[in-house]
Design a protein around this motif. Structure first.
Motif, PDB file in Angstrom:
ATOM      1  N   ARG A  12       0.835  -1.206   0.130  1.00 49.66           N
ATOM      2  CA  ARG A  12       0.004   0.101  -0.035  1.00 49.66           C
ATOM      3  C   ARG A  12       0.996   1.450   0.064  1.00 49.66           C
ATOM      4  O   ARG A  12       0.576   2.369  -0.736  1.00 49.66           O
ATOM      5  CB  ARG A  12      -0.857  -0.085   1.214  1.00 49.66           C
ATOM      6  CG  ARG A  12      -1.980   1.163   1.121  1.00 49.66           C
ATOM      7  CD  ARG A  12      -2.784   0.989   2.568  1.00 49.66           C
ATOM      8  NE  ARG A  12      -3.578  -0.358   2.473  1.00 49.66           N
ATOM      9  CZ  ARG A  12      -4.734  -0.293   2.094  1.00 49.66           C
ATOM     10  NH1 ARG A  12      -5.278   0.306   0.941  1.00 49.66           N
ATOM     11  NH2 ARG A  12      -5.276  -1.724   1.576  1.00 49.66           N
TER      12      ARG A  12
ATOM     13  N   GLU B  73       1.471   4.220  -3.039  1.00 48.47           N
ATOM     14  CA  GLU B  73       1.206   5.866  -2.730  1.00 48.47           C
ATOM     15  C   GLU B  73       2.356   6.661  -3.441  1.00 48.47           C
ATOM     16  O   GLU B  73       2.298   7.567  -3.844  1.00 48.47           O
ATOM     17  CB  GLU B  73       1.254   5.902  -1.362  1.00 48.47           C
ATOM     18  CG  GLU B  73      -0.082   5.432  -0.767  1.00 48.47           C
ATOM     19  CD  GLU B  73       0.070   5.626   0.824  1.00 48.47           C
ATOM     20  OE1 GLU B  73       1.109   6.072   1.349  1.00 48.47           O
ATOM     21  OE2 GLU B  73      -1.139   5.325   1.414  1.00 48.47           O
TER      22      GLU B  73
ATOM     23  N   ASN C  97      -5.148  -0.715 -10.637  1.00 49.96           N
ATOM     24  CA  ASN C  97      -5.136   0.698 -11.038  1.00 49.96           C
ATOM     25  C   ASN C  97      -5.243   0.784 -12.659  1.00 49.96           C
ATOM     26  O   ASN C  97      -4.311   1.349 -13.264  1.00 49.96           O
ATOM     27  CB  ASN C  97      -4.470   1.607 -10.241  1.00 49.96           C
ATOM     28  CG  ASN C  97      -4.522   2.962 -10.724  1.00 49.96           C
ATOM     29  OD1 ASN C  97      -5.608   3.507 -10.542  1.00 49.96           O
ATOM     30  ND2 ASN C  97      -3.767   3.957 -11.080  1.00 49.96           N
TER      31      ASN C  97
ATOM     32  N   GLY D 143      -7.966   0.852  -6.853  1.00 52.52           N
ATOM     33  CA  GLY D 143      -7.875   1.327  -5.662  1.00 52.52           C
ATOM     34  C   GLY D 143      -7.961   0.375  -4.451  1.00 52.52           C
ATOM     35  O   GLY D 143      -7.811   0.691  -3.436  1.00 52.52           O
TER      36      GLY D 143
ATOM     37  N   ASN E 176     -10.299  -1.363   0.740  1.00 56.06           N
ATOM     38  CA  ASN E 176     -10.636  -0.166  -0.128  1.00 56.06           C
ATOM     39  C   ASN E 176      -9.075   0.656   0.261  1.00 56.06           C
ATOM     40  O   ASN E 176      -8.345   0.337   0.842  1.00 56.06           O
ATOM     41  CB  ASN E 176     -11.822   0.651   0.195  1.00 56.06           C
ATOM     42  CG  ASN E 176     -11.703   1.145   1.755  1.00 56.06           C
ATOM     43  OD1 ASN E 176     -10.626   0.920   2.408  1.00 56.06           O
ATOM     44  ND2 ASN E 176     -12.977   1.511   2.114  1.00 56.06           N
ATOM     45  N   SER E 177      -9.245   1.892  -0.255  1.00 53.79           N
ATOM     46  CA  SER E 177      -7.965   2.684  -0.177  1.00 53.79           C
ATOM     47  C   SER E 177      -7.716   3.022   1.121  1.00 53.79           C
ATOM     48  O   SER E 177      -6.607   3.497   1.248  1.00 53.79           O
ATOM     49  CB  SER E 177      -7.870   3.868  -1.184  1.00 53.79           C
ATOM     50  OG  SER E 177      -9.251   4.598  -0.974  1.00 53.79           O
TER      51      SER E 177
END
Length: 281
Positions: free
Chosen positions: A149, A153, A178, A213, A227-228
């Motif tokens: 994660r 980013e 994505n 995402g 989720n994000s």
């Protein structure tokens, strides 16, 4: 149009990965490879050209002997770097603990590569993808999902990725899309990841398409989709009969969503009516 396949379960993982890659040949490729984690021990096989060449390389070894086997495979169309064995996916970090198969393009890979090199990372390929396992290595603190994660980013571009690691018990696949699609397939004591459904059809008809995402954390007996913000939107608390023409002998790990999750547009599970799926390991 590269292809990704991931598997975790008790089948011979190299056979599942190679079979899945063959079913994705229609997408086109110039090289291919697999990374296998067996009882925490990583092995990687890569080749230029047809999948048969890769298959022969694997056949000359004994890739796995553990009770639970995990791996990812990839077919590549060269974009950054020429077609070569070293540029083939999956790619790994400097320590050989993290392996990534990637569809898409990392637009800011040169910036990330220079930053990582300044931190002491050593790169072996000409690809944009290689920054991903190095980023995961840099952020890893015992939590593979968290490291993936944080790495994503930093990334600008489009991607569908599948990640495995020899860290921990080596029995986990982390997947995230994505742009390029990714689908999770659910079976009995085994689960799958792929860039398209045909790779999964011999094994399961129960699939979930990930949304951009989201991150899927896949083990042999569970699938968590987050989720994000890291909140579970679907998690598998139980098993349900899998309608695939096996006389009810198979059970599949299924995702179930709370009302709150449903309001967050949790992924839909699709059950195929075709009953020709093979269910014997």
């Amino acid at each position: 149009m590269c292809g990704i396949v991931g598997y975790i379960g008790n089948r011979e993982v190299s056979g599942v990965l190679v079979d899945g890659l063959k079913r994705l040949e229609y997408r086109g490729y110039d090289s291919c490879g697999v990374a296998i984690i067996d009882e925490g021990q990583p092995k990687i096989f890569r080749s230029v050209g047809r999948i048969g060449t890769l298959e022969e390389k694997i056949r000359q070894t004994n890739p796995t002997n553990g009770s639970v086997k995990c791996g990812i495979g990839h077919t590549r169309w060269a974009t950054h770097g020429r077609p070569s064995e070293i540029n083939s996916h999956p790619h790994r970090d400097c320590t050989g603990r993290f392996y990534v198969a990637h569809n898409g393009i990392i637009e800011n890979y040169l910036y990330l590569k220079h930053r990582l090199m300044a931190e002491g990372h050593v790169f072996a390929t000409e690809t944009d993808t290689e920054v991903l396992p190095h980023l995961i290595e840099a952020y890893y603190d015992g939590d593979l999902e968290g490291a993936v994660r944080r790495a994503l980013e930093d990334v600008e571009g489009v991607y569908g990725i599948a990640v495995v690691s020899s860290e921990g018990d080596g029995r986990q696949i982390v997947a995230a899309p994505n742009g390029p699609p990714l689908v999770v397939g659910m079976g009995s004591g085994e689960n799958f990841v792929a860039s398209d459904v045909p790779a999964l059809l011999p094994y399961t008809r129960s699939v979930v398409f990930l949304q951009d995402g989201q991150i899927a954390v896949v083990s042999s007996d569970s699938v968590q989709i987050k989720n994000s913000q890291g909140e579970c939107v679907c998690q598998p608390p139980g098993n349900h009969q899998l309608d695939r023409g096996d006389g009810g002998k198979g059970k599949a790990t299924r995702t179930s969503c709370s009302r709150k999750s449903m309001s967050n547009r949790a992924p839909s599970a699709i059950r195929y009516a075709d009953e020709s799926a093979q269910t014997t390991p």
